[in-house]
Enzyme design. Structure first.
Site, mmCIF file in Angstrom:
data_model
loop_
_atom_site.group_PDB
_atom_site.id
_atom_site.type_symbol
_atom_site.label_atom_id
_atom_site.label_comp_id
_atom_site.label_asym_id
_atom_site.label_seq_id
_atom_site.Cartn_x
_atom_site.Cartn_y
_atom_site.Cartn_z
ATOM 1 N N HIS A 161 0.857 -1.181 0.000
ATOM 2 C CA HIS A 161 0.000 0.000 0.000
ATOM 3 C C HIS A 161 0.891 1.227 0.000
ATOM 4 O O HIS A 161 1.845 1.309 0.769
ATOM 5 C CB HIS A 161 -0.882 0.016 1.250
ATOM 6 C CG HIS A 161 -1.954 -1.006 1.229
ATOM 7 N ND1 HIS A 161 -3.040 -0.928 0.396
ATOM 8 C CD2 HIS A 161 -2.112 -2.148 1.929
ATOM 9 C CE1 HIS A 161 -3.806 -1.974 0.579
ATOM 10 N NE2 HIS A 161 -3.278 -2.736 1.507
ATOM 11 N N CYS A 203 -0.570 2.004 -5.039
ATOM 12 C CA CYS A 203 -1.324 3.192 -5.425
ATOM 13 C C CYS A 203 -0.336 4.351 -5.567
ATOM 14 O O CYS A 203 0.580 4.474 -4.753
ATOM 15 C CB CYS A 203 -2.331 3.564 -4.339
ATOM 16 S SG CYS A 203 -3.488 2.244 -3.986
#
Lengths: 370, 573
Positions: A161, A203
């Site tokens: 992440h 991301c």
């Protein structure tokens, strides 16, 4: 007529003579191409930074790249695999010792022959940076070290992440893009790589390579700043998403590559366009000296075995050391060949206290009567 | 090891063994023991033993020719002057009351105990480096073993190999209950075998089946032993114990086969093995009324193991006829009748945490002696991390609701962040009784950097170890000779009437008071806001000046003022 015959005969003989010469030229050219990339060994550092069962897909991502890299020839001794949590033998895994990348359990990327170098709590920002820069404590075993030199091509793959300018490690700390760029600069100054390929699947992944400033770096990311990388498909039996979109299509692309393939980096940049990935993959080649079109995929994902052909003879016979003989009597018989009592009750009861560190209560040693 | 059946006879041929020992100083044996359990589960235990007549520790000699013994372990032994090494990786907990006693017990997680040679000057330094090297060999996080979870037992864990002096300064013991065991630990373990996983019994070790079980434990034991006690040799034992569950692996049917358990069958013995055998425990099935075993074998054997004489059907894989026409050996056990109740194991221990809240608690260890009339002593060893502060003045040991005073207590208090608690007690267990050991503790507050990334999972406390000499039902053999099967000859036996057994309790999972890790961020935001608002207001009060500012008049008023100015009349405000 005779002159014409002589001419054709001479031409024919000349052709016959020059064919082997042309062939050896061709071989030398091929060999020259073989040695043109400038690296002599390959390393890979594959990191999954996420913990907990619902981040199964990050472990599957890393393992699929591990599998491709092993298949194309990089041995386990040259791969540093860091997995922040164990998914295969997790109690929530309905099929233990497996990690699947395709739904309906088609492909088990975990396999039967896997060596994880850093696992669980060992995957921290500090350990990652120490592996890259080589500043590890002296007792670290070889399998946990990145022993690259100035002729090594290194592949670094990160997944987890992330956000704009940082990547989260294990839900408790993060690494910023400046730290990563500085680590690569340290590696360059210590001549720890020849060329480095950096792939990140998180991301806003492109933010992680914005700050690089060392030469010979090429970077790929799964999404631009402001975009999220999405996961691919869930498996209803396992109950979680199995892979991320970018790495899924990257795995599909790498499955077509074999050790002798001539696919180059431009093909890699085309992997997962926006129509498939929803996010826009990005890449950065301005710090790289060679043209990406001339860089083979196997320069980073495969392993090079350089062969030097020599015509000199080498003498192999050396004096063999005599077999180590045991020294018969003497040292052996001084120590008597007996086994120790496993629970010597009487001895324990009368054991004296160890000086200074502890105290023991001694009683008479009679068992309690009931 | 006796062969009562007249039909089958394997000559152990001592002369042959002697001959092969002269040319190749070492041997390799492999065996698989299958024991059907009363609950319908099945227990399979692999044992691989490599013997090597050499001396790593002798001065001035450098061992460089490795044949059967793995080089990585040999180099570790000589570099760190290790006398004995025992390491085990276990997934799951051994349920003594349902499965009986295992051949070689192990606690959940990773356990490592090492006896160093008495020539070592810095045992702690060697221990630290050894754990790091082993973490690289076995792909495990053994580097987390440091002084905060290492103890030096004073009476437990006596050496299992040859030796005279037992100075406990050279012993180190550590366990990592949180350690996960998966294929990455099995892969290097398999690579230590001489035949790897390519031939012999190790082809059965497929991780997808082995880890889908109730209990999986793999261990490496290295110790010096004597063969016929005339010469010293190094023994490397690799053991793998696995219990397959009736319902998850067996699909509920009481029918087991090698193919069902391991998804493979055996095709050949390891060519480097001097003996390769499969034993099936048929003690509860003398006439074949409980289960049916196929293929039938005429070879039978008996062995005294864990205090009981058990009968085994033996399959010798070095003979070609074991594999039959199809050249594949698949054992099949089919249950016919219902088995009765299992014989209760004589020694059993449990442990749990009592209390409520996040400040105090109580550890209860319960030890059961199920022998009807014999009492025997047990040595209980507890190693508790420093952040559970034990109050030893609250230690009570009660048997049959009366105080039972231990005849030996050794307690080493913990030092915060340096050393864990170590408590060892020798307790005499009365016959047919339950003994309870309780001690109260208080939970400590850790510094916020000392928490793991998932602190709400809890913190593990390693298993307690109960070592005992349990009275055996049949006479044990004290003659530690070569021709016993591997599973019955692990622990050296000193007297005939009792056998040594080690029982591990459950590890504990204790919640510590966990802070809210977002608090530093919250505090910074709040403080900065307060400072900004307070200081800002104060600054404004001191430095702000007010000026009167007239607003610009509307258009109509401006026109009216213009006309008034022309007329010379006072203006509108």
């Amino acid at each position: 007529m005779d002159y014409y015959n002589l001419l054709t005969t001479c031409a024919f003989i000349h052709l016959l003579v020059s064919i082997p010469y042309a062939y050896s030229n061709y071989v030398e050219n091929k060999a020259g191409q073989f040695f043109s990339s400038g690296h002599t060994n390959n390393w890979a550092v594959l990191v999954c930074t996420s913990r907990f069962w619902f981040n199964y897909r990050h472990v599957a991502n890393t393992l699929s790249v591990y599998r491709s890299v092993k298949r194309l020839g990089i041995p386990d001794s040259h791969i540093v695999l860091m997995l922040a949590d164990d998914m295969a033998c997790n109690y929530r895994n309905p099929k233990p010792a497996t990690v699947f990348s395709h739904k309906n359990m088609e492909l088990n990327v975990y396999g039967d022959d896997v060596e994880v170098d850093y696992r669980g709590y060992e995957v921290t920002v500090e350990n990652f940076l120490r592996v890259l820069t080589g500043r590890l404590p002296p007792s670290t075993p070889r399998s946990k070290r990145l022993l690259s030199d100035d002729r090594s091509n290194i592949l670094i793959y990160l997944t987890g992440h992330g956000g704009n300018g940082f990547l989260k490690f294990q839900d408790s700390e993060e690494i910023s893009n400046m730290e990563l760029a500085d680590a690569f600069e340290q590696m360059w100054q210590k001549r720890r790589y020849n060329e480095l390929l950096f792939i990140i699947d998180t991301c806003q992944g492109a933010s992680m390579y914005e700050r690089f400033y060392s030469p010979n770096l090429m970077a790929l990311a799964s999404s631009q700043v402001g975009e999220d990388s999405l996961s691919h498909q869930p498996d209803l039996a396992i109950g979680v998403h199995l892979m991320d979109k970018y790495t899924f299509y990257l795995l599909e692309f790498l499955e077509e590559v074999h050790p002798a393939s001539q696919a180059n980096m431009n093909d890699l940049f085309k992997v997962c366009p926006q129509s498939q990935c929803v996010s826009t993959p990005g890449h950065r080649t301005d710090l790289f000296q060679r043209n990406p079109g001339s860089v083979l995929i196997t320069d980073f994902f495969g392993s090079v075995r350089k062969v030097e052909i020599t015509k000199d003879t080498i003498n192999l016979t050396s004096s063999l050391k005599p077999l180590i003989q045991r020294s018969g009597s003497g040292d052996m018989q001084i120590e008597s060949l007996t086994y120790v009592d496993q629970l010597p009750v009487a001895e324990i009861i009368h054991q004296n206290a160890i000086q200074g560190l502890s105290y023991s209560i001694m009683t008479e040693g009679t068992p309690v009567n009931f | 090891f006796r062969f009562p059946s007249p039909i089958g006879h394997i000559s152990t041929c001592p002369s042959l063994i002697g001959q092969c020992c002269k040319t190749h100083p070492g041997s390799f044996q492999e065996e698989l023991v299958i024991r059907p359990l009363h609950s319908g589960d099945i227990y399979a235990s692999f044992q691989f033993r490599t013997l090597w007549d050499t001396d790593f520790l002798q001065e001035g000699q450098k061992v460089s020719h490795y044949r059967l013994f793995p080089k990585s372990l040999g180099q570790v032994l000589s570099k760190f002057s290790v006398r004995e090494l025992h390491i085990s990786f276990t997934q799951g907990f051994w349920r003594t009351m349902q499965w009986g006693q295992p051949f070689i017990p192990s606690p959940p997680g990773a356990e490592l105990w090492v006896w160093f040679h008495d020539t070592v000057s810095d045992v702690d330094g060697n221990w630290k480096e050894l754990t790091n090297v082993l973490s690289g060999i076995f792909c495990a996080s053994l580097n987390f073993i440091d002084l905060t979870n290492t103890v030096q037992p004073s009476a437990s864990f006596k050496p299992l190999g040859l030796g005279n002096a037992t100075d406990h300064r050279f012993l180190r013991y550590a366990t990592l209950p949180r350690e996960i065991v998966c294929t990455e630990n099995l892969t290097p373990w398999k690579k230590l075998l001489p035949c790897g996983s390519k031939a012999g019994l190790a082809v059965l070790m497929k991780s997808e089946k082995l880890f889908h079980s109730s209990f999986h434990s793999q261990a490496v034991h290295i110790r010096p032993i004597c063969q016929q006690c005339s010469s010293k040799a190094w023994e490397l034992r690799q053991t793998l114990n696995v219990v397959f569950d009736l319902h998850t692996s067996g699909q509920g049917k009481k029918e087991w086969s090698l193919f069902k358990m391991f998804s493979r069958t055996l095709t050949e013995a390891c060519p480097l093995a001097s003996s390769s055998k499969v034993y099936v425990d048929i003690t509860d099935n003398p006439e074949g009324e409980l289960f049916e075993l196929s293929p039938a074998t005429p070879l039978l054997g008996q062995a005294v193991v864990l205090g009981d004489r058990r009968t085994y059907s033996v399959y010798d894989l070095s003979r070609a006829e074991t594999f039959g026409q199809l050249r594949s050996f698949n054992l099949l056990l089919r249950w016919k009748g219902d088995s009765g109740d299992m014989l209760r194991p004589l020694l059993h221990a449990e442990r749990y945490v009592a209390g409520f809240g996040l400040q105090t608690g109580e550890i209860h260890t319960v030890i059961y002696n199920n022998h009807p009339y014999r009492a025997f002593p047990v040595l209980l060893m507890d190693s508790v991390p420093w952040y559970l502060q034990l109050y030893i003045h609250t230690l009570t040991v009660t048997s049959k609701s009366r105080d039972n005073k231990p005849s030996y207590i050794h307690y080493q208090p913990a030092k915060d962040r340096h050393r864990p608690h170590l408590l060892e007690m020798l307790i005499q267990l009365p016959p047919h009784s339950m003994t309870e050991v309780t001690v109260q503790f208080e939970r400590a507050l850790l510094k916020w950097t000392e928490y793991t990334p998932d602190p709400n999972h809890g913190f593990y406390v390693g298993s307690s170890v109960v070592s005992a000499l349990v009275p055996s039902m049949v006479a044990m053999r004290t003659n530690f000779t070569q021709d016993q099967p591997l599973f019955s000859s692990f622990v050296p036996v000193k007297e005939e009437s009792s056998y040594f057994v080690r029982v591990y309790t459950e590890p504990l999972l204790v919640n510590l008071p966990t802070p809210d890790f977002s608090m530093p961020y919250n505090v910074i935001c709040l403080t900065c806001t307060v400072v900004a608002v307070g200081y800002g207001s104060f600054y404004n009060l001191l430095t702000r000046t007010f000026q009167v500012d007239e607003p610009s008049p509307p258009l109509s008023k401006r026109l009216a003022n213009l006309i008034r100015r022309m007329r010379g009349v006072p203006l509108l405000t």
